[in-house]
Scaffold this motif. Structure first.
Motif, short mmCIF file in Angstrom:
data_model
loop_
_atom_site.label_atom_id
_atom_site.label_comp_id
_atom_site.label_asym_id
_atom_site.label_seq_id
_atom_site.Cartn_x
_atom_site.Cartn_y
_atom_site.Cartn_z
N SER A 1 52.26 51.03 21.63
CA SER A 1 50.99 51.47 21.41
C SER A 1 51.02 52.10 19.76
O SER A 1 51.97 51.93 19.27
CB SER A 1 50.45 52.44 22.18
N GLY A 2 49.59 52.24 19.21
CA GLY A 2 49.51 52.87 17.87
C GLY A 2 48.22 52.71 17.41
O GLY A 2 47.35 52.70 18.39
N ARG A 3 48.10 53.19 16.19
CA ARG A 3 46.82 53.17 15.71
C ARG A 3 46.78 52.48 14.26
O ARG A 3 47.85 52.37 13.63
CB ARG A 3 46.36 54.46 15.72
N SER A 4 45.69 52.35 13.59
CA SER A 4 45.68 51.74 12.21
C SER A 4 46.15 53.03 11.29
O SER A 4 45.96 54.03 11.42
CB SER A 4 44.28 51.38 11.94
N GLY A 5 46.69 52.42 10.26
CA GLY A 5 47.17 53.27 9.29
C GLY A 5 46.34 53.73 8.29
O GLY A 5 45.26 53.45 8.02
N ARG A 6 46.91 54.94 7.53
CA ARG A 6 46.12 55.14 6.26
C ARG A 6 47.03 55.15 5.03
O ARG A 6 48.24 55.33 5.09
CB ARG A 6 45.73 56.75 6.45
N PHE A 7 46.60 55.14 4.00
CA PHE A 7 47.49 54.98 2.77
C PHE A 7 47.81 56.25 2.22
O PHE A 7 47.00 57.13 2.14
CB PHE A 7 46.76 54.08 1.48
N LYS A 8 49.01 56.39 1.88
CA LYS A 8 49.69 57.50 1.06
C LYS A 8 49.73 57.22 -0.14
O LYS A 8 50.47 56.22 -0.61
CB LYS A 8 50.72 58.05 1.73
N ARG A 9 49.44 57.96 -1.33
CA ARG A 9 49.78 57.56 -2.49
C ARG A 9 51.19 58.39 -3.11
O ARG A 9 51.05 59.70 -2.97
CB ARG A 9 48.52 58.23 -3.32
N LEU A 10 51.69 57.65 -3.96
CA LEU A 10 53.03 58.32 -4.34
C LEU A 10 53.07 57.91 -5.93
O LEU A 10 52.57 56.99 -6.34
CB LEU A 10 54.26 57.61 -3.72
N PRO A 11 53.61 58.93 -6.49
CA PRO A 11 53.49 58.90 -8.16
C PRO A 11 54.57 57.71 -8.69
O PRO A 11 54.47 57.53 -9.92
CB PRO A 11 53.96 60.59 -8.63
N GLY A 12 55.56 57.48 -7.95
CA GLY A 12 56.75 56.57 -8.48
C GLY A 12 57.57 57.36 -9.61
O GLY A 12 57.64 58.67 -9.48
N GLY A 13 58.06 56.70 -10.48
CA GLY A 13 58.90 57.36 -11.57
C GLY A 13 60.34 56.70 -11.22
O GLY A 13 60.48 55.84 -10.64
N LEU A 14 61.31 57.52 -11.67
CA LEU A 14 62.68 57.24 -11.66
C LEU A 14 63.33 57.69 -10.46
O LEU A 14 63.59 59.09 -10.22
CB LEU A 14 63.39 57.50 -12.78
N VAL A 15 63.64 56.83 -9.54
CA VAL A 15 64.25 57.34 -8.22
C VAL A 15 65.41 56.60 -7.60
O VAL A 15 65.82 55.65 -8.60
CB VAL A 15 63.20 56.94 -7.14
N GLU A 16 66.15 57.33 -6.78
CA GLU A 16 67.23 56.59 -6.41
C GLU A 16 67.15 56.12 -4.83
O GLU A 16 66.61 56.86 -4.22
CB GLU A 16 68.51 57.73 -6.47
N ILE A 17 67.85 55.02 -4.83
CA ILE A 17 67.66 54.40 -3.46
C ILE A 17 69.19 54.18 -3.16
O ILE A 17 69.98 53.91 -3.86
CB ILE A 17 66.68 53.27 -3.01
N GLY A 18 69.29 53.51 -1.71
CA GLY A 18 70.68 53.13 -1.65
C GLY A 18 71.32 54.35 -0.81
O GLY A 18 71.32 55.55 -0.85
N VAL A 19 72.36 54.00 0.00
CA VAL A 19 73.42 55.05 0.83
C VAL A 19 74.37 55.77 -0.31
O VAL A 19 74.71 55.06 -1.39
CB VAL A 19 74.12 54.55 1.79
N SER A 20 74.54 56.90 -0.17
CA SER A 20 75.57 57.66 -0.98
C SER A 20 76.91 57.54 -0.40
O SER A 20 77.67 56.66 -0.60
CB SER A 20 75.12 59.16 -1.39
N THR A 21 77.15 58.58 0.38
CA THR A 21 78.45 58.73 1.28
C THR A 21 78.58 59.12 2.49
O THR A 21 77.33 59.29 2.78
CB THR A 21 79.38 59.58 0.10
N GLY A 22 79.77 59.27 2.97
CA GLY A 22 79.66 60.06 4.13
C GLY A 22 79.42 59.11 5.59
O GLY A 22 80.36 58.29 5.57
N ASP A 23 78.37 59.25 6.07
CA ASP A 23 78.09 58.40 7.34
C ASP A 23 78.25 57.02 7.21
O ASP A 23 78.09 56.32 5.88
CB ASP A 23 76.77 58.54 7.96
N PHE A 24 78.50 56.27 8.29
CA PHE A 24 78.61 54.93 8.19
C PHE A 24 77.34 54.15 7.63
O PHE A 24 76.38 54.53 8.05
CB PHE A 24 78.89 54.33 9.68
#
Lengths: 425, 425, 425, 425
Positions: free
Chosen positions: D181-204
């Protein structure tokens, strides 16, 4: 004589004086005996579009009796499962849509267990029907259904061998499956003339075996035995698979694109040839008749041997004159005759008219019968047919040639037949 | 009679007393006359694997004379261009590798201009050879080469029609190309018996037309004319393309997958049918013989009409008895006979043995001759052959049926032939 | 510098101060100069579905001006031939149906002669239009049309090379076509950081080259030159085409099924490699950049060399910093960037929105420019794109690798750039 | 929450403090629990080349532990069956030849029973190994093996649904399988900029999830929920499947040739849509997220909706900021990012280097997790990938769009994030 042959002989022997019900139950039980070495996975999978899963054979042969006998002749009969009409109709357009042939292997349901329950249900109802007595027309349908199931007994083994040959494990269907044996043949000379071929009356035959009709034959010679693996090895050793001049044009293209260099189930292991059989992988038996060859290969071999394939009329005439050995129970034998209607042939009306008639183009006739053919199933007028590139059936060849009046014939091989007798008048 | 027919008749008429050289030059010039309406682009392109570019036909027929006559029989002859052996060999394995058939359209070089120079070169040298006198064997090769070029004259028009039909512009090869006309046929009854067919001796014929041999025929009836477009429209209107029970199994699959609902070049324009012809797009002429149909369609039509196709022996027997109209010059006529060797046939040795022999499986025989067949090229023993699904040749059909002794025959149609005479002894 | 390069430089040089009309006529005449060595047959044939006939390129580029400029902006303009909209639309769904791409080679009509008349007609009308002055929007369309024709000038040579490579005669387009030369490259180290890529404003560029946007780069090293044939031969000699561990999964499957063992046009002649070029068959030039390789091959080579392909942002950044040699005019260089929209990209409305946008999946970006690229056509922001298995374009590679801080860098190769500058603010 | 979810939560909950052996046995037993509703036939058949038989999944996951752990780390370990290395290797070229993927369905032997014996054997030996303590490297391999088996738990259900959807009987895997089940979504706005993605360390994590690296993002908006079936029906009703301008070029060709007019398992029944699910055929649930769509369809829908797909960096950034609902456990969500290596990525040496690295071209990244994904298997950095035309996985979509500064944003949806925080420093 191999075990399955002896088994088949008993079956055949006892059926001579059997009632129709006994005969029905014999054929049906024989099918079920055949699957004893198999597990459900073996029976569910389809290895190529031309083949069918074992489970499908079990159900389709049952559907035939349900559709053409029980539904029409047993009062109050109720279908075992209404969906089976779609699932197990083979090719009868008249009976409506059906599962596409190449997708029979997607039918994991119904399970083997349920298919066997279907068989028991139909057998019970058929027993009721048979005990109540049959009209002549219904009895004819029964005999057709039994011949049909015997055809599928052979197909079941053909298809299983193809499936197992695709497995890296190369499983044996029956580790004790007997090797064939044989020896090279000798040519018998026949005078030809106006002869009759085709089935006349009486015993059961498929509609495509008649009408009986006259054919004019030139004098010819025909081998009393089939070509052996030893002879085929000589053809290979002589470069037979690489010499375009021996091959029909389409055959040459097929051999090149398919990388053919030996019969279908042969695998070269260093210097020796092995062959996948119902007994698993085995060394090629030199004196056994070669099998699993296409028409194209048979025709190329014949050209290499300075001979040709017999026409189906020549084959039938020679068999009726009792001149040949290895007629059936060995391998189906390619003829040079394209499959077509005999003069005067008319297909039956309705669904059964589709049984043989609609395949009458693009196929070549094979005569005889194979080691996997059910006992008593074949006969001199029997016309088997396959496309010229097919190889998964148990197909071999017997040579023929035009009678060369200048070629000396050993007295022992010269057959004298009065052309009058040949008319079968 | 259409212009090209009259042209062909003159050609044929004048060749009766022509010297061999005159005959040679006539055939060669006729080919070059045929390309007058074409530009180089039209002659370079290949529209499907079965077809060849016009330019290739021009060169290949020339290569035939160069290879089989000049190179072997004219002392000191030097090849025009050594690369042409690879480029313009059609299918002779014996003569070495060659440009794959489906890639003939990639040969933008040599240009049309250079191919015409090749023709002039070979014609000049052939004139020298012919003036020097020929051995009987060489003369036979010359006649084969001329028959071969006449075959390609027909193929050139078949292939060009296919190419032009693929163009959105639907160009006309000849805006004045005549419409065919005709009328529906009537059945003639023949008694059958032991007849002889095949070519005997004397005039030129291809090797597959012999040896002359005996065939036993049942009594049969055969139409004196071809099936017309009007009759074919009735088949369409009656749902013929959608009724599985009329079709052979392979034919039904082909019709479904190919979306067939009319002959090859027919296009439905609202309620009317149009047909792409060598004269461009035209309304379908109701009384003209139907053409561009496959064997599958011919067989389905015959089933719909309660008839069948004649065997090639029936066709030849009826033609020799002068019972038929529209024998040649109209459309090739499908028979129910699969293409194979006549009894006693032996292919020639060497490359020429490949001319006809290696195609003897999977094809059906057509008899007669088409509007695009070169004048004087066909004859009663001529065996044309195509695969049952092919449609781009000018193929039509004539009906036959078993003689039903209970079916009343108008006296006028009953043909009485003494079986003895039928032996052509 | 090769003749065509010098020719292109003149063209480029003189266009600096040329009027728009001069520039238009220069580009158009250059196309026509290119076909001088060709005959009509060469221009009509299509050698594979990805390629187009030369004649089609001549007409399609003309159709572009007719459709997007004359029909909309020249009052009273009448189409040269209404059927050309169907024949010569490439892929604009918005403009209606069109000749299927794979069947462009079936268009023997219109002839080359008529296509050249079409070009003259459009050029005359375009002169009228250009003399009347253009709106800014129309001028943008004109510049797009010229860039489009320059793209097709390159495609014309790519397609022609493919066609000629299929011919057994291996014709030379230009016997004097110059060999490329070169030397092995050296790595330059760059610091990365926040850089800007993409076109900003002003000069003409395709819509997919913008918007200009920021990208964060890690420190990296990039070769100043392309990989040479000599280096590629070492890859082959080391078994590169047979070592699965070097290849992407799809690439390995393609190399196996396609039997790849060298770049597209390489042919092994005993121990030596030859290469089909626009100058005909030639010995592979060891110092020339390798060309006609797929992305799969480029990626396998990079893995073998212990490197990787640059991203398109790395490539563009290094070029803008003037650190590289052999940027354009040599070979298109595969990057490891999949072709997609830049942040903020919005396709134009209508037909022109289809120019680049609808191909943004499944293709990889190439940067730079090739020897067959028209002079002045490329630029640092130019994004070319092809599927990873395609090889008939003039594609090569340049290596990159992550900057390893432990790897010593010769002082001469260390490039210091202030990250602030790299913003191009 | 559906039953399988709750089951997975328990599993996940209890594994927090479980020993490695407990965790191993939990995962293994869960796989075996999954096959309870199946019979041997269901487990032997392969429905398309992309899918594998259930039996093969059971054996292959076991082979992984045997090959990468037992054979290398358990002293004296003997293979259960030497032939299994060939049969159940998936794609590791480094480990030698293997059964071709498209022919896994031909392996009727070993039976399901023997495969289960194989599982028991390996589990017993693994227990011994785990009780003896593991090196860090071996423990990493164990965690990889468990993640691998969890991937196959999902594949097993995907493949089974495809198999059952091919059956005319439309069997239910679990009649009580819950609707989403579900419902339609709404947009959230984000500012962007310099971000980091990807796994760092620790868990598998899989190797392709790292290294962690910086990415520059423009301001963007992203929906907090997935697109629903109700919304998809509006797309269909608006002609979305027939409007070329919405589609990528390859997608349009695929939709036309495949006759797409709805998601993969949708079947129109008069006016209503039904959907084949693991619970059998059901009416399409309007409020559930749409699933079984290709990338091409997702991109066309986004174009129709005036939006686009998020990049994987946008998706991961938004998830880490806890702005989204329906992150995992619902459907995999297409992104506009082509699957490739992160900056600094280096594949592991040896066979395990093939785990992810060799597929890095031609595929698109999906993020999130589906209802059939094993509990605890996914995470914000998880990168799933499929070819853009594939549809049999549980794939849906979430919309994104460039932040339009002129578009008013309801205060409640405006998310303010300090770019510094976004660095995850």
């Amino acid at each position: 004589m191999n075990p399955s042959n002896s088994q088949r002989c008993e079956q055949s022997g006892s059926s001579a004086d059997a009632t129709l019900l006994d005969r029905y139950l014999q054929v049906r039980r024989h099918t079920e005996t055949m699957i004893a070495p198999l597990n459900p996975e073996d029976m569910a999978v389809q290895s190529m579009p031309d083949a069918s899963p074992v489970k499908w054979h079990l159900a389709h042969t049952t559907w035939f009796f349900e559709t053409f006998l029980l539904s029409t002749s047993l009062p109050g009969y109720r279908q075992f499962d209404p969906s089976f009409g779609y699932l197990f109709n083979s090719y009868y357009e008249t009976l409506g849509p059906r599962q596409p042939r190449a997708q029979r292997g997607l039918l994991t349901r119904p399970t083997v267990g349920r298919v066997l329950a279907y068989r028991r249900h139909v057998d019970t109802q058929m027993s009721t029907l048979l005990k109540s007595g049959l009209s002549a027309e219904t009895e004819a349908l029964l005999r057709l259904g039994l011949a049909h199931e015997e055809q599928h007994q052979e197909l079941l083994l053909m298809d299983l061998l193809h499936l197992f040959s695709q497995s890296p494990l190369k499983p044996a269907y029956d580790p004790h499956w007997p090797d064939e044996s044989g020896r090279s043949g000798r040519f018998k000379r026949l005078p030809g003339g106006l002869v009759e071929i085709g089935v006349s009356t009486g015993d059961f035959a498929f509609d495509n075996e008649g009408p009986r009709h006259r054919v004019w034959l030139q004098p010819f010679e025909i081998s009393d035995r089939l070509v052996t693996n030893r002879e085929w090895l000589a053809f290979i050793a002589d470069g037979g698979y690489g010499r375009a001049e021996l091959w029909l044009s389409d055959g040459w293209a097929m051999a090149q694109s398919g990388g053919w260099e030996a019969p279908l189930y042969w695998v070269r292991d260093d210097d020796r040839w092995q062959e996948m059989t119902l007994g698993g992988m085995r060394s090629t038996a030199a004196d056994a008749p070669v099998t699993h060859i296409s028409y194209y290969e048979a025709a190329a071999y014949a050209a290499w041997a300075g001979a040709r394939l017999p026409s189906e009329a020549e084959w039938e005439f020679a068999v009726r004159e009792n001149l040949l050995e290895q007629v059936d129970g060995v391998a189906w034998q390619w003829t040079q005759s394209a499959y077509g209607a005999y003069p005067g042939y008319r297909p039956a009306g309705g669904a059964l008219g589709e049984y043989n008639g609609k395949f009458m183009v693009g196929q070549m006739v094979l005569r005889g019968g194979a080691s996997v053919t059910s006992a008593g199933h074949s006969r001199p007028s029997y016309r088997n047919f396959y496309r010229p590139e097919q190889r998964w059936m148990f197909s071999g060849l017997r040579l023929a040639r035009d009678a060369d009046l200048n070629r000396p014939v050993p007295q022992a091989l010269l057959v004298s037949i009065d052309v009058k007798d040949a008319h079968y008048d």
